[in-house]
Write a protein that holds these residues in place. Sequence first.
Motif, short mmCIF file in Angstrom:
data_model
loop_
_atom_site.label_atom_id
_atom_site.label_comp_id
_atom_site.label_asym_id
_atom_site.label_seq_id
_atom_site.Cartn_x
_atom_site.Cartn_y
_atom_site.Cartn_z
N VAL A 1 2.42 -8.44 14.81
CA VAL A 1 2.98 -7.14 14.42
C VAL A 1 2.09 -6.38 13.43
N GLY A 2 1.39 -7.10 12.59
CA GLY A 2 0.56 -6.45 11.57
C GLY A 2 -0.81 -6.12 12.14
N GLU B 1 -4.98 -0.03 4.69
CA GLU B 1 -4.42 -1.32 5.06
C GLU B 1 -3.69 -1.25 6.40
N ILE B 2 -3.15 -0.06 6.74
CA ILE B 2 -2.54 0.09 8.06
C ILE B 2 -3.62 -0.07 9.11
N GLU C 1 0.84 -1.18 0.00
CA GLU C 1 0.00 0.00 0.00
C GLU C 1 0.88 1.24 0.00
N1 GLU Z 1 1.57 -1.20 4.38
C1 GLU Z 1 1.85 -1.46 5.77
C2 GLU Z 1 3.25 -2.03 5.92
O1 GLU Z 1 3.86 -2.37 4.95
C3 GLU Z 1 0.70 -2.27 6.23
C4 GLU Z 1 0.90 -3.32 7.18
C5 GLU Z 1 0.64 -3.01 8.62
O2 GLU Z 1 -0.36 -2.41 8.96
O3 GLU Z 1 1.46 -3.45 9.37
O4 GLU Z 1 3.79 -2.09 6.97
#
Ligand code: GLU
Length: 383
Positions: free
Chosen positions: A225-226, A159-160, A151
């Motif tokens: 972590v995500g 997406e975060i 993203e």
């Molecule tokens: N695009 C973010 C990343 O690469 C989304 C993943 C997240 O929320 O940890 O870290």
Amino acid sequence: MPEDLPGDPPGDLPGRRGVSDARRVVVKIGSSSLTTAAGGLDADRVDALVDVLVKQDGRQIVLVSSGAIAAGLAPLGLPRRPSDLARQQAAASVGQGLLLARYTASFARYGRRVGQVLLTSDDTSRRSHYRNAYRTLEQLFTMGVVPVVNENDTVATDEIRFGDNDRLAALVAHLVRADLLVLLSDVDALYDGDPARPGARPIAEVAVPADLDGVDLGRAGRAGVGTGGMATKVEAAAIATGAGIPVVLAAASQVADALSGAPTGTYFAPTGRRSAGRLLWLAHASAPRGSVTLDAGAVRAVTEGGGSLLPAGITAVEGEFTAGEPIELRDETGRAVARGLVNFDAREIPQLIGRSTRELARELGPAYEREVVHRDDLVLLRA
Ligand code: GLU
């Protein structure tokens, strides 16, 4: 379990139809599968993934990788993932370059190149962005380059906040007309309950959406972590399967099996037809910004006649939205029949309601001759 259809390649196990013969594959990996216990990028885990991806002969792979935020923490002296969005975005900005550098080095071990593609879900809907993204990805395939998608975190935060790229991966699968979507994380399958509880059982296959009835998605597994819990993975799977793309959800350590069709993780069978429409995400967008109510004639024109929504067919407008945003189209009972990208701001619509485009153009100028929602920007919702 559904039986293998005649004509299926022999490599496909019953119930994993379409996996082993998938030519174009989107593989999504979450942050938690790419980081060390301390939280930084884990080069060994990146290499282990790449070792498998480069051996997919005859396949075109798009890698959708999170991990930018995780990679940016240490260089910024952040001991853990910050809770505020601005610092998460800053970490992603610093980390994305490092993430790509890691993949570049890892694929280079096999003489392969990677190309960075940063997208937002908007890019999969706006006509010119969609076309350009599609063309770039096709060109990368032609040149033998592996696209690595994330993203575009500095401008979009969907997406975060909600998904750790699960939804983005499904939209990319649709964009490139993939034959298969593989969602990798540190959870090895979808469970029928909290996997930490004894007695929770992995679900091997979701053949129809009703197979998920009674599964508590809030508790069925959550990565560390995500940000993607099971609910977002299942939602992503629904987007892809609804567009005819089978999905395998598996542990990152099982990527080879997931790609070969071996029985690992959870397989989601395609439920819909493959389509080239670019607006699939709209049907699944969580929050349209508002709605318009249509009279019966307009409902028919839109749902049966394949027509655009004109001002004459609107009886009411609700919500605060600006031109270009997604809205819901409702019938007079309030039921949503379609979603679309609107061509006017909410505050402009009351003066247009019930009037012909010709009359509006004459009175307000040629800019008002346009549809409220063009049929190319509209997706019907299943009744
Ligand atoms: N695009 C973010 C990343 O690469 C989304 C993943 C997240 O929320 O940890 O870290």
